[in-house]
Design an enzyme around this catalytic site. Structure first.
Site, PDB file in Angstrom:
ATOM      1  N   GLU A 168       0.821  -1.214   0.000  1.00 29.28           N
ATOM      2  CA  GLU A 168       0.000   0.000   0.000  1.00 29.28           C
ATOM      3  C   GLU A 168       0.858   1.269   0.000  1.00 29.28           C
ATOM      4  O   GLU A 168       0.339   2.374   0.177  1.00 29.28           O
ATOM      5  CB  GLU A 168      -0.920   0.016   1.232  1.00 29.28           C
ATOM      6  CG  GLU A 168      -1.923  -1.116   1.299  1.00 29.28           C
ATOM      7  CD  GLU A 168      -3.120  -0.928   0.378  1.00 29.28           C
ATOM      8  OE1 GLU A 168      -3.134   0.082  -0.358  1.00 29.28           O
ATOM      9  OE2 GLU A 168      -4.013  -1.779   0.395  1.00 29.28           O
ATOM     10  N   HIS A 190      -3.425   2.076   8.124  1.00 28.16           N
ATOM     11  CA  HIS A 190      -4.497   1.318   7.474  1.00 28.16           C
ATOM     12  C   HIS A 190      -4.650   0.015   8.232  1.00 28.16           C
ATOM     13  O   HIS A 190      -3.671  -0.692   8.497  1.00 28.16           O
ATOM     14  CB  HIS A 190      -4.163   1.019   6.007  1.00 28.16           C
ATOM     15  CG  HIS A 190      -5.022  -0.052   5.413  1.00 28.16           C
ATOM     16  ND1 HIS A 190      -6.399   0.046   5.373  1.00 28.16           N
ATOM     17  CD2 HIS A 190      -4.708  -1.254   4.864  1.00 28.16           C
ATOM     18  CE1 HIS A 190      -6.890  -1.046   4.818  1.00 28.16           C
ATOM     19  NE2 HIS A 190      -5.893  -1.842   4.507  1.00 28.16           N
ATOM     20  N   HIS A 209     -13.091  -3.396   2.847  1.00 24.45           N
ATOM     21  CA  HIS A 209     -11.643  -3.559   2.953  1.00 24.45           C
ATOM     22  C   HIS A 209     -11.114  -3.159   4.322  1.00 24.45           C
ATOM     23  O   HIS A 209     -10.513  -3.982   5.015  1.00 24.45           O
ATOM     24  CB  HIS A 209     -10.961  -2.744   1.841  1.00 24.45           C
ATOM     25  CG  HIS A 209      -9.474  -2.904   1.783  1.00 24.45           C
ATOM     26  ND1 HIS A 209      -8.717  -2.351   0.768  1.00 24.45           N
ATOM     27  CD2 HIS A 209      -8.584  -3.508   2.599  1.00 24.45           C
ATOM     28  CE1 HIS A 209      -7.435  -2.645   0.966  1.00 24.45           C
ATOM     29  NE2 HIS A 209      -7.335  -3.336   2.081  1.00 24.45           N
ATOM     30  N   GLU A 238     -18.707  10.051  23.307  1.00 26.20           N
ATOM     31  CA  GLU A 238     -17.274  10.161  23.034  1.00 26.20           C
ATOM     32  C   GLU A 238     -16.959  10.145  21.537  1.00 26.20           C
ATOM     33  O   GLU A 238     -15.999  10.775  21.092  1.00 26.20           O
ATOM     34  CB  GLU A 238     -16.505   9.050  23.745  1.00 26.20           C
ATOM     35  CG  GLU A 238     -16.243   9.289  25.213  1.00 26.20           C
ATOM     36  CD  GLU A 238     -17.467   9.091  26.091  1.00 26.20           C
ATOM     37  OE1 GLU A 238     -17.393   9.380  27.297  1.00 26.20           O
ATOM     38  OE2 GLU A 238     -18.521   8.651  25.569  1.00 26.20           O
ATOM     39  N   HIS A 283      -7.880  -3.228   9.628  1.00 30.06           N
ATOM     40  CA  HIS A 283      -9.116  -3.927   9.264  1.00 30.06           C
ATOM     41  C   HIS A 283     -10.028  -4.109  10.485  1.00 30.06           C
ATOM     42  O   HIS A 283     -10.192  -5.229  10.981  1.00 30.06           O
ATOM     43  CB  HIS A 283      -8.781  -5.311   8.670  1.00 30.06           C
ATOM     44  CG  HIS A 283      -7.904  -5.266   7.464  1.00 30.06           C
ATOM     45  ND1 HIS A 283      -7.178  -6.358   7.029  1.00 30.06           N
ATOM     46  CD2 HIS A 283      -7.636  -4.275   6.578  1.00 30.06           C
ATOM     47  CE1 HIS A 283      -6.503  -6.036   5.939  1.00 30.06           C
ATOM     48  NE2 HIS A 283      -6.758  -4.764   5.654  1.00 30.06           N
TER      49      HIS A 283
END
Length: 263
Positions: free
Chosen positions: A115, A138, A210, A169, A140
């Protein structure tokens, strides 16, 4: 190799957050990646390092990153190992003087994450915009990814509104909400470009089906935002699992919160 105190602290910070990503279950196998612009803490010893291999051409120039240094997680490297042995699973790279290539300068020849084009494009954009955000994560997060599988949530700010309403919050700590990028090939320039468009408005962007991407002045900041949004997603899904759809805070209650904390 021994690094100066500030750079060593950045490495330790990435290792700490990598451990959190693994513990959260957001970094299966080699899932997720981190990049950190460390140019401001690189000393003469690192600047003098000889590249460990040939320069690698970038898909497009990153003119705002010329001669910058980045700490990046490696491709096919596990976050659990980044946590336990950071410099066996990360590299320090230097962008060329013309911004068209990079070289790995430390610590081992570990090829950066697939990436990397997205990360560097985002860093280039952030610097060009005059932002002080040096870190890109990044990952998941399970519940947030699950929510992107529901087309009803993918319209502009629909998911932001829902997640904000689950717990005060989230409205306080993620005041910009989340942007959405429709499914795009991972690692592609197209994904980078679509993400940059969303970063004009948001600090956290969800990549449909993703994962999530966050930016911040340090690595902890985007982790905390994604973690907070994930908690809201968990609250919503827990209510649904118990047989009801959580009502969430009303618009009036959220406006009151916004006014009280100058959000």
């Amino acid at each position: 190799m021994k690094y100066n105190e500030q750079l060593a602290e950045r490495i330790a910070e990435v290792a700490e957050v990598a451990g959190y990503l693994w513990q959260k279950g957001w970094a299966e196998r080699n899932g997720g990646n981190i990049s950190y612009n460390v140019t401001d803490v690189v000393d003469d010893a690192v600047r003098a390092l000889t590249p460990l291999g040939e320069s690698i051409a970038l898909a497009r120039p990153v003119e705002n990153l010329r001669s910058h240094f980045f700490l990046v997680t490696g491709t096919n490297r596990r976050m659990r190992y980044v946590s336990s042995s950071p410099m066996d699973n990360m590299a320090i790279i230097r962008i060329s003087d013309d911004g068209r290539s990079y070289a790995i300068v430390a610590e081992k020849y570990i090829h950066p994450t697939s990436e990397l084009p997205s990360h560097l494009s985002i860093h280039d954009y952030l610097i060009g915009k005059g932002c002080n955000q040096k870190a890109v994560i990044h990952t998941h997060p399970t519940e947030l990814v699950a929510m992107t599988h529901n087309e009803a949530f993918l319209g502009k700010d629909i998911l932001s509104r829902l997640l904000w309403s689950m717990i005060p919050e989230t409205r306080a700590f993620c005041p910009k909400g989340v942007g959405i990028v429709p499914y795009t090939l991972p690692g592609s320039i197209g994904l980078a470009d679509a993400t940059i468009v969303q970063l004009d408005e948001y600090d956290v962007v969800l990549w449909e089906k993703h994962g999530a991407l966050g930016v911040g002045e340090n690595v902890v900041e985007p982790f905390d935002m994604i973690d907070t949004l994930s908690k809201s997603a968990q609250i919503y899904m827990s209510g649904c699992a118990m047989g009801f759809q959580p009502a969430g805070m009303s618009d009036t209650q959220m406006q009151e919160l916004k006014d009280a904390f100058n959000l």
